[in-house]
Design an enzyme around this catalytic site. Structure first.
Site, short mmCIF file in Angstrom:
data_model
loop_
_atom_site.label_atom_id
_atom_site.label_comp_id
_atom_site.label_asym_id
_atom_site.label_seq_id
_atom_site.Cartn_x
_atom_site.Cartn_y
_atom_site.Cartn_z
N LYS A 1 -34.36 -39.47 -39.03
CA LYS A 1 -33.70 -40.28 -40.06
C LYS A 1 -34.73 -40.88 -41.02
O LYS A 1 -34.60 -40.78 -42.24
CB LYS A 1 -32.88 -41.40 -39.40
CG LYS A 1 -32.13 -42.25 -40.38
CD LYS A 1 -31.57 -43.50 -39.73
CE LYS A 1 -32.68 -44.51 -39.49
NZ LYS A 1 -32.23 -45.77 -38.91
N ASP B 1 -27.78 -42.80 -40.94
CA ASP B 1 -27.90 -44.05 -40.20
C ASP B 1 -26.50 -44.47 -39.74
O ASP B 1 -25.54 -43.73 -39.88
CB ASP B 1 -28.58 -45.14 -41.06
CG ASP B 1 -27.65 -45.65 -42.16
OD1 ASP B 1 -26.56 -45.06 -42.36
OD2 ASP B 1 -27.99 -46.65 -42.81
#
Ligand code: SF4
Length: 232
Positions: A121, A139
């Site tokens: 991420k 996220d």
């Protein structure tokens, strides 16, 4: 409604309501964004933006941070979540940047992921924000909002959400889409109590249809703007 129509209508709405879609982390260089992204894990952008100015004044680049011990870095980040781990990550990340990358932040997600404290991420955030790579960082907001709207189906992991989103979003809009989903999740489609009365996606949002359609809807037309008021 086909999945392509769902994406297309969602994108059109986001383009209208979020004409400016950028990260809320403050940074002036790739190194500064990388530091901020590492600090932002499980921490608010607001808190990170308070921590980074003195930290980066003391350690303005990879070279200076690489010379510091984790304990030196800890002193500047102790108001963050998980400061012990993050101090070690920042120290390790800076040292690897210097030893393996000549002090420069790499642009490829696969290289970014070699750095301590940088997972998929975080690597995608840096690659997308700094280098405009068409990669989607998933996220908690992106994960939740995509499921609620119905943009992704049976996607159990962030990776499967990433794959489904990038399959349908035009490549030139992936960068903005990441920020749109975060902004929507942060300010409207919040985790505990989504503010559906202020959202323009109620016509086709899966979550709204499933959990909010039993509530009484009153539509008011004020100055030609359609406002949906939800009454329990
Ligand atoms: S209608 Fe409600 S649940 Fe659906 S995206 Fe909008 S705020 Fe979220």
């Amino acid at each position: 409604m086909t999945i392509n129509e769902r994406f297309s209508r969602t994108i059109k709405y986001f383009q209208k309501v979020y004409p400016v879609a950028e990260t809320e982390l403050a940074y002036r260089s790739p190194f500064e964004l990388l530091v901020a992204v590492i600090l932002s894990a499980q921490c608010t952008d607001k808190r990170v933006n308070i921590i980074t100015p003195p930290l980066l004044k003391r350690f303005p680049d990879a070279e200076s941070m690489a010379k510091a011990e984790p304990e030196d870095i800890f002193e500047y980040i102790k108001s963050c979540t998980y400061p012990n781990n993050k101090a070690k990550y920042l120290s390790g990340m800076s040292r690897m940047l210097v030893s393996d990358f000549g002090g420069t932040v790499p642009s490829e997600p696969v290289l970014l992921q070699r750095l301590p404290g940088v997972g998929r991420k975080s690597a995608n955030v840096v690659a997308s924000v700094i280098f405009r790579k068409p990669v989607m960082a998933v996220d908690t907001h992106v994960f939740r909002v995509s499921h609620r709207i119905g943009l992704v189906k049976n996607a159990k992991t962030p990776l499967s959400v990433e794959i489904q989103l990038t399959r349908h979003i035009p490549v030139e809009l992936i960068h903005e889409s990441h920020h749109w989903l975060i902004l929507h999740g942060r300010y409207t489609c919040t985790a505990r109590n989504p503010n559906c009365s202020k959202c323009g996606l109620t016509d086709f949002c899966d979550y709204f249809k499933k959990y909010r359609s039993k509530q009484k809807l009153v539509e008011i037309d004020i100055t030609r703007q359609k406002i949906v008021v939800i009454k329990s």
